[in-house]
Design a protein around this motif. Sequence first.
Motif, mmCIF file in Angstrom:
data_model
loop_
_atom_site.group_PDB
_atom_site.id
_atom_site.type_symbol
_atom_site.label_atom_id
_atom_site.label_comp_id
_atom_site.label_asym_id
_atom_site.label_seq_id
_atom_site.Cartn_x
_atom_site.Cartn_y
_atom_site.Cartn_z
ATOM 1 N N GLY A 353 -5.738 -55.388 -9.486
ATOM 2 C CA GLY A 353 -4.491 -55.134 -10.498
ATOM 3 C C GLY A 353 -3.440 -56.089 -10.234
ATOM 4 N N ILE A 358 -1.175 -53.692 -14.351
ATOM 5 C CA ILE A 358 -0.549 -52.513 -14.125
ATOM 6 C C ILE A 358 0.628 -52.433 -15.007
ATOM 7 N N VAL A 379 -5.617 -46.799 -10.258
ATOM 8 C CA VAL A 379 -5.094 -48.019 -9.540
ATOM 9 C C VAL A 379 -5.783 -47.781 -7.910
ATOM 10 N N ARG A 381 -4.866 -48.615 -4.717
ATOM 11 C CA ARG A 381 -3.644 -49.354 -3.984
ATOM 12 C C ARG A 381 -3.883 -50.237 -2.778
ATOM 13 N N ASN A 384 -4.627 -54.211 -4.529
ATOM 14 C CA ASN A 384 -3.673 -54.183 -5.667
ATOM 15 C C ASN A 384 -2.456 -55.235 -5.203
ATOM 16 N N TYR A 402 -0.074 -42.190 -11.072
ATOM 17 C CA TYR A 402 -0.821 -43.161 -10.498
ATOM 18 C C TYR A 402 -2.008 -42.467 -9.582
ATOM 19 N N GLU A 430 -11.650 -51.812 -12.431
ATOM 20 C CA GLU A 430 -11.090 -51.090 -11.363
ATOM 21 C C GLU A 430 -12.118 -50.321 -10.631
#
Length: 657
Positions: A353, A358, A379, A381, A384, A402, A430
Amino acid sequence: MKKKFPLALIIISVMMFLCELVASFMLCKYSVREFAAISVPAAVLCIVFIAVLAGDFRHMYRHVSRINTNLEQSGAEFMNCLPAPAVVIDEYGVVVWYNEFFKEKVAAEQDIFGYSLLDYVNIDLDEIRNGNECLCIVNGNNYKVRSVVTAGEESESVTVLYFSDITELLKVEKNFSDTRQSVLILVIDNYGDIMQNAKETEKAKTSVETEQILENFMSGTHGIIKKISDNTFIAVLEDRHLNKIIEEKFKILDIAREIKVGERNCLTFSIGVGQGAGSLEESEKIARQCLDMALGRGGDQAVVKTENGYRFFGGVSKGVEKKSRAKTRIIANTLQEFIEKSDKVFIMGHSFGDLDSIGASTGLAAAVNLLGKNAYVVVDRKKNLALQLIEYIEDTANVDFYISPQTAVDAITYNDLLIIVDTHNKDFLESSELYKKAENIVVIDHHRKTVNFIDNAVIFHHEPYASSASEMVTELIQYFKSEGSSDIDSCYAEALLSGITLDTKNFIMRTGVRTFEAAAYLKKLGADTVTVRKLFSNSIESYKRRTQIVSSASIHNRCAIASTELKSDDIRIISPQAADELLGISGVDASFVVYRTGDTVNISARSLGGLNVQIIMERLGGGGHQTMAAVQLKDVSIDEAVSRLKNAIDDALSDNP
């Protein structure tokens, strides 16, 4: 063949005689005179019985032999007079026999006995000996060849080939295929917006020129075309004429762009083609699917559905921004209803992302919270490109919405809603697992439509004319109606503004009136442009690596191509940035940066609009926008990827010079 009396018949007769002797001896109680009186007639009777059977068998054998001889003679005569070519070859392909039709039709009255069949017929003997049918062309005629393999004397095998003339059948089949009718649907892109401010004389002139182009388009096709609305036409024509139009790559698209409405607006068509259907009803259905694909990719193109997917023609001009917000308002109201009926809302973007993905997810999650529903942004992490934004929102707003993809998969239920932003492709999500588990799905995206799009969404809000997904979300949340304040906090407005800034290259690329209106609304909510600018900052090491990539570029057909084997954590960030910088070189219409991540070679493509990089990336299996696209290539080297890229550029330029 040798004549032999059946051994089984003799054995049976002897056994009958012996049984008769034993029975007679037993009954006579060992009296020799009585035994002889009974056994002698029995023996005579058995001998007579054997003689009669032998005579009948010899008669039957002579009869069968005569029939067999007649059959062999009839079979040979039949094969020779068979009204179709037939030939016998040995295991080496040498001709050992052929009939009169073969000599006339295939051998052209030549004596080819003892010659190789392959000298006269182009055919795969191994394939046909395996029992498969083969097609061949001999003396201008088409034949279907079948075979029968038989074992000859001394274990030598021979193959009999039968030739069936299918020339007329193929002509009928081709005539049927050529005269099959297909439906085309032609739409003038953004007709209402183009004509809204045009003068009456300009409208009349445009209408006449448009209908004249369509008449020329249909001339010589023996087809029909009808106008079904102000901007929509439907045509029916035979495939033989449609195939010629496809070979010419829909020249009507180029001719239509020459029509000017006013001083700046030019006319463009979107065309959906329903070829290969079994009926006109099915053809119209396919044509509408292709038209949706053409419109979803920005218009100004024709789409033909094939067995392997879609073929695209045109798409060289920029999409025209829609000025009406009626569709946005309707979708916003429908989306709010789905949100209010759901227990929880999960929002997800594409893999790796960025600020747009985001940012749009964050802004939409904040708006959903104002409606009284719990919203979570999914998400990863570790993969990203917008960690700075995530950390900024968590520190500023003190929120914890998140969550990781696995947490979302474990938490989602039947009554929850999944909103996918900044992508509509199933391969770039995702979390594919979360998508498969969700029952209610909403898609909000601005990328041009690809083949593998999400087709089970309850709402599919797709605007290829929009600059970014953040712009689309900004417009939607303005129509949300909540009991309390409907304005999101300034940090969320900054998240949305960062997404717009990223995809527009600081409001330079793909910006329209609605883009600046969305930015003005976010500024009104308190978005700070300085804070947004800080989200784009990089370290000095990243800057050096980016400069190194830029310095390695070379020019190919007005395209800057840079490649690197650099391995760094921020390679996915600095490579697109390097591609943006390469556009500043004089005489460059597009830029490409080729880099590696693991076993995958990535290509980031950018342009200023003069060259459609989406078409180039699609040739390599990727996609994107006219000015921003990408592709991922598995198990290839950097050099091979660059070679493929150059070939794709050359092909795209040859198709759309």
